[in-house]
Write an enzyme that holds these catalytic residues in place. Structure first.
Site, mmCIF file in Angstrom:
data_model
loop_
_atom_site.group_PDB
_atom_site.id
_atom_site.type_symbol
_atom_site.label_atom_id
_atom_site.label_comp_id
_atom_site.label_asym_id
_atom_site.label_seq_id
_atom_site.Cartn_x
_atom_site.Cartn_y
_atom_site.Cartn_z
ATOM 1 N N GLU A 131 -15.218 1.773 -3.309
ATOM 2 C CA GLU A 131 -14.488 0.966 -2.333
ATOM 3 C C GLU A 131 -14.446 1.635 -0.960
ATOM 4 O O GLU A 131 -13.597 1.318 -0.126
ATOM 5 C CB GLU A 131 -13.069 0.679 -2.840
ATOM 6 N N LYS B 235 -6.651 -12.063 -7.955
ATOM 7 C CA LYS B 235 -8.106 -11.982 -7.842
ATOM 8 C C LYS B 235 -8.639 -13.278 -8.440
ATOM 9 O O LYS B 235 -8.564 -13.463 -9.666
ATOM 10 C CB LYS B 235 -8.630 -10.794 -8.650
HETATM 11 P P1 PGA Z 1 -11.964 -3.400 -10.153
HETATM 12 O O1 PGA Z 1 -10.500 -2.863 -9.926
HETATM 13 O O2 PGA Z 1 -12.847 -2.204 -10.216
HETATM 14 O O3 PGA Z 1 -11.886 -4.059 -11.516
HETATM 15 O O4 PGA Z 1 -12.317 -4.357 -9.061
HETATM 16 C C1 PGA Z 1 -9.857 -2.815 -8.716
HETATM 17 C C2 PGA Z 1 -8.380 -2.691 -8.995
HETATM 18 O O5 PGA Z 1 -8.006 -2.176 -10.064
HETATM 19 O O6 PGA Z 1 -7.567 -3.121 -8.186
HETATM 20 ZN ZN ZN Z 2 -5.839 -2.580 -9.692
#
Ligand code: PGA
Ligand code: ZN
Length: 410
Positions: free
Chosen positions: A197, A327
């Site tokens: 990220e 999400k």
């Molecule tokens: P992810 O997790 O890797 O599944 O996108 C991001 C998160 O836990 O917020």
């Molecule tokens: Zn998370």
């Protein structure tokens, strides 16, 4: 009216294979890409059918395309219900959540194009004018750093004192840069590595990460005159082995009680205002206990709820948290995510609209956050996939020319 659809294989910024869907109407069109997670919740919809991405494309051509052609795209609920009906399972195991979410979001973009609106206006209506604060990831650990960073997954900042979105985004960038400077000074092994990220990865402990972040925040806050809050996403399900929490970096295991005390003391010591997934995804009880202790902080469920209204309903009943991560891809359609958002808002829960660790160049998430009237958008800080969302917020701010205002956090 939907006249034609298209699908292709594309990649996320991490190189994951995913799908992009195009929705064509008589008088406009739109496209969207499904993002991909790494620390996925157990209760998320299924990303691809068992046979993988090619099967998803095959199913799309065979069932989704003929099923949607001729439908009124303006009726998002009907389009999303049709996707559910075509699939026939609650978790999209037949067509895959990637196909479902890309189609659902592309439909929003197509409707915006045909009406001469921006996607945030299609989702949120003409009154959507609140810009969320960007929650930024500065130091990363857990799965996003291949288990080589601190044990918690994300060390976050929220520039809640910024008067406008430009200052908010700039503040996040400055803290990220400052953290990099401090790490370079204090850790001889730090080589400037960034994780999935765009957060810095360093072989440091959780406490060291929080100390570095605290100093960076203090320095930038003083320099820019902006109040900045600290947070973590512990992503605790990734640490849970069924009996204990495994702290790989620290080389030890903590019992659920010890882990609880650890989380509690960190919140107090570093004055965290945002705490995501402090416990594993089935432990509603510990969440509730922590939320009762820290009523004025955001206790947020991600893997705990997976944007699922039924999971959130349990959380509300148990008073598990006071905020929910949204999400859209976790639940498969814009309509379902909207349902979770409404349930949250009706029960006094805060919502935080979020990216995935494998995300793309699309800025659509900014529209979803504004459309859902989220006070916070979790979208990282550095790297094009993250900046795409921040830049889109800047554009939306301008598009609202004068009527835009920042969300209220405190
Ligand atoms: P992810 O997790 O890797 O599944 O996108 C991001 C998160 O836990 O917020
Ligand atoms: Zn998370």
């Amino acid at each position: 009216r939907i006249s034609r659809l298209g699908i292709r294989k594309v990649f996320t910024g991490r190189g994951d294979l995913t799908v992009e869907v195009e929705v064509h109407l008589d008088d406009g069109w739109g496209r969207a890409i499904a993002p991909a997670g790494a620390s996925r919740g157990k209760h998320e919809v299924k990303y691809f059918p068992d046979e993988g991405v090619d099967a998803a494309i095959d199913v799309f051509k065979r069932w989704v395309e003929p099923g949607l052609i001729g439908m009124d795209a303006v009726n998002q609920v009907a389009v999303d219900k049709k996707l559910e009906e075509i699939d026939g399972t609650w978790d999209f195991s037949k067509i895959g959540g990637a196909v479902a979410v890309a189609t659902s979001m592309a439909n929003v973009v197509a409707v915006a194009d045909s009406k001469g609106l921006w996607p945030y206006q299609v989702i949120g209506g003409s009154l959507a004018n609140v810009i969320p604060y960007p929650l930024g990831n500065t130091i990363g650990g857990g799965k996003h750093s291949r288990g080589l960073g601190p044990d918690y997954q994300e060390f976050l900042i929220l520039p809640y004192g910024a008067p406008d979105i430009y200052t908010a985004v700039y503040t996040n960038m400055e803290v990220h840069r400052e953290v990099g400077r401090i790490l370079a000074k204090e850790d001889p092994t730090f080589a400037g590595g960034r994780n999935d990220e765009g957060a810095w990865t360093a072989k440091i402990s959780t406490d060291k990460a929080l100390e570095v972040l605290s100093s960076a925040v203090k320095e930038v806050s003083r320099r820019l005159g902006v109040e900045i809050g600290l947070g973590i996403d512990a992503a605790s399900s990734s640490m849970w082995n069924g009996k204990a929490y495994v702290y790989t970096n620290e080389g030890r295991e903590l019992t659920p009680r010890e882990h609880f005390e650890r989380i509690k003391s960190i919140i107090e010591k570093y004055d965290l205002i945002y705490i995501e997934d402090p416990f594993h995804e089935e432990d509603f009880q510990s969440f509730a206990e922590l939320t009762a202790l820290f009523k004025d902080r955001l206790i947020v469920g991600d893997d705990l709820f997976t944007t699922n209204p039924d999971r959130l309903a349990i959380g509300i009943r148990e008073k598990a948290t006071n905020a929910v991560l949204i999400k859209v891809d976790q639940i498969g359609t814009v309509t379902r995510a909207h349902e979770t958002v409404r349930l949250a808002l009706n029960n006094g829960y805060r919502i935080v609209v979020s990216h995935r660790s494998g995300d793309t160049e699309s800025g659509l998430l900014a529209h979803i956050a504004v459309g859902f009237k989220a006070p916070i958008i979790k979208t990282g800080i550095m790297g094009s996939e993250r900046v795409a969302k921040a830049n889109e917020l800047l554009r939306i701010w301008d598009h609202l020319s004068g009527v835009a205002r920042m969300a209220k956090i405190k």
